[in-house]
Design an enzyme around this catalytic site. Structure first.
Site, mmCIF file in Angstrom:
data_model
loop_
_atom_site.group_PDB
_atom_site.id
_atom_site.type_symbol
_atom_site.label_atom_id
_atom_site.label_comp_id
_atom_site.label_asym_id
_atom_site.label_seq_id
_atom_site.Cartn_x
_atom_site.Cartn_y
_atom_site.Cartn_z
ATOM 1 N N CYS A 225 -24.547 47.515 -0.858
ATOM 2 C CA CYS A 225 -25.264 48.729 -0.459
ATOM 3 C C CYS A 225 -25.243 49.750 -1.597
ATOM 4 O O CYS A 225 -24.170 50.107 -2.092
ATOM 5 C CB CYS A 225 -24.627 49.328 0.792
ATOM 6 S SG CYS A 225 -25.479 50.812 1.394
ATOM 7 N N CYS A 462 -55.128 34.279 -22.382
ATOM 8 C CA CYS A 462 -54.111 35.050 -21.652
ATOM 9 C C CYS A 462 -54.467 35.202 -20.179
ATOM 10 O O CYS A 462 -53.605 35.421 -19.332
ATOM 11 C CB CYS A 462 -53.914 36.424 -22.302
ATOM 12 S SG CYS A 462 -55.280 37.581 -22.064
#
Length: 484
Positions: A225, A462
């Site tokens: 947490c 790309c």
């Protein structure tokens, strides 16, 4: 019309007026199916609807802008194939985790979505297989107000990312374990896991033993947490391998039920504390918890003050998957079972965690936004996917993508995939041209005819153009050898 864009506009109303206006169909269910990746089976909920009924549903829509175009959405849905639909009903999603039988892989994550008996019972009734109950501790928990903030999509009111400042359960410890006891007694076929957090060794041991006495199937150790106000708790532990191995070992010695440390992403190498957990005797690992972040939206201030806190939602999924992969590929950790958490909203999200090696997944932010009802789409979507692939056991999907993962230096750098443009889908917006000019290799020309053209001598494959195309008009061509 793009059905996904229209579905994204829907408010996903409770007790939806559009469906209440219909006798033979459920258009709200159709829209939700599309929203959560089940367009292939969505038509079944309007199979008996006529034009008049769908028109009445549109008129009943209470959208603040304009009604959802239900008739056009239905017309654009793919035809319903009876064979996959029928087969999917026979697909079992059952799987074992730490030796515990689970009806399906979908669990509530330890959070605000499971803080009392009534909430979890409703989730179980809806179809969730189990719960990692909200973390229990011995310290007094006092929360702030407000405690949530979100980064939202421009197109609709959905969360891209969600900031959560909640800590742990505010209930008295005895009350929480009584809730867990009653849940297991009343829903014996469901999996009840207590999440706990201590500050000292005796805290961890006491809480774990109380979980076992309550009849819990397992105990999760919250080492992760990110917003505890007390030091030496939460991710303070998860970032310290010595504490991880120490607390894991002391809990493992004190109980006979499975022990599942929850790892923090707020660390450079998650494998280091994860290895410590394994060496301490962990039966499985869960990851990830929320990521430390700063949001500056309208709900980010607490009485004029700002702070960092945990970030969740669909934006963190790629980070969660990265940490899962790191643990699976580690030879010390890889044989341990995993529970995946982080950004899971649709069945496709869950599938990605499973294909990387997780045996179940935990959901939080999506439930906070859309409710327990999403379990229907999670289950049906995964069943339909398995039916289409001819897979009869969920077990066969666990880790199936791992053989495809290599280190960057092992990837193929001698071939290239050029883009190709579907002229029928291209609308001439020029997004591909703009992105290639300013973010690529200036390999696309765009003239007065508004027809983008690819210059093969400049293109490096790309495929940025494919990602920015709004109509899906650009796709990869056949892979070929690079010119020497």
């Amino acid at each position: 019309m793009h059905i996904h864009e229209e579905a994204a506009r829907c408010l996903l109303c409770a007790d939806a007026p559009c469906s209440k206006a219909c006798k033979n169909s459920d258009p709200a269910r159709v829209i939700r199916a599309v929203r959560f990746g089940n367009e292939a089976i969505a038509r079944q909920w309007v199979a008996q609807a006529d034009e008049a009924e769908l028109e009445a549903a549109e008129k009943a829509c209470i959208h603040y802008d304009r009604p959802i175009r239900i008739r056009e959405m239905v017309a654009a849905l793919p035809p319903l194939s009876s064979q996959p639909g029928e087969a999917s009903g026979e697909i079992s999603l059952a799987i074992d985790f730490c030796g515990i039988h689970c009806q399906n892989p979908f669990f509530l994550a330890s959070s605000a979505v499971c803080t009392n008996y009534e909430m979890v019972a409703r989730a179980f009734e809806a179809g969730w297989a189990g719960v990692f109950y909200k973390t229990i501790c011995l310290q007094e928990i006092r929360e702030v107000s407000p405690r949530f903030d979100a980064v939202k999509s421009d197109a609709n009111n959905s969360f891209i990312g969600f900031r959560n400042m909640e800590q742990l359960s505010e209930n008295p410890v005895e009350e929480d374990f009584d809730i867990l006891k009653r849940l297991k007694q009343n829903y014996p076929s469901k999996v009840v896991i207590a999440s706990i957090m201590g500050q000292q060794e005796e805290d961890w041991v006491k809480l774990a033993q109380m979980a076992e006495e309550a009849g819990c199937d397992a105990v999760e150790l919250n080492f992760s947490c990110p917003q505890m106000r007390a030091t030496g708790m939460g991710c303070d532990v998860g970032q310290d391998s010595e504490l991880v191995i120490f607390f894991t070992a002391c809990v493992k010695r004190s109980v006979s039920i499975p022990v599942i440390p929850k790892m923090t992403p707020n660390i450079t190498h998650i494998s280091e504390p994860a290895m410590a957990a394994v060496l301490g005797g962990a039966d499985a690992l869960s990851a990830i918890n929320t990521i430390k972040s700063v949001t500056l939206g309208e709900g980010s201030e607490v009485n004029g003050c700002q702070t960092g806190s945990g970030y969740s939602g669909k934006a963190v999924k790629p980070i969660a998957l990265r940490h899962i992969l790191a643990m699976v590929k580690n030879p010390i950790i890889g044989h341990k079972e995993l529970s995946g958490v982080g950004g899971i909203e649709t069945w496709r999200d869950a599938l990605e965690f499973i294909q990387l090696g997780c045996r179940n997944v935990q959901v939080c932010t999506s439930v906070m936004q859309y409710g327990y009802r999403i379990i229907d789409d999670l289950i049906l979507g995964l069943q339909h996917y398995m039916a289409e692939r001819g897979i009869g056991r969920l077990e066969d999907l666990v880790g199936e993508l791992l053989p495809k993962f290599y280190l960057p230096h092992d990837l193929d750098r001698d071939t290239v995939v050029y883009p190709k443009i579907d002229r029928e889908k291209c609308i001439g917006c020029g997004r591909c041209y703009t992105s290639c000019m300013d973010g690529g290799h200036q390999a696309i020309s765009f003239g007065e005819d508004r027809q983008p053209k690819i210059n093969g001598s400049k293109c490096v494959g790309c495929l940025l153009c494919r990602l920015v195309c709004p109509t899906g008009a650009i796709s990869p061509s056949k892979r070929i050898q690079k010119n020497k």
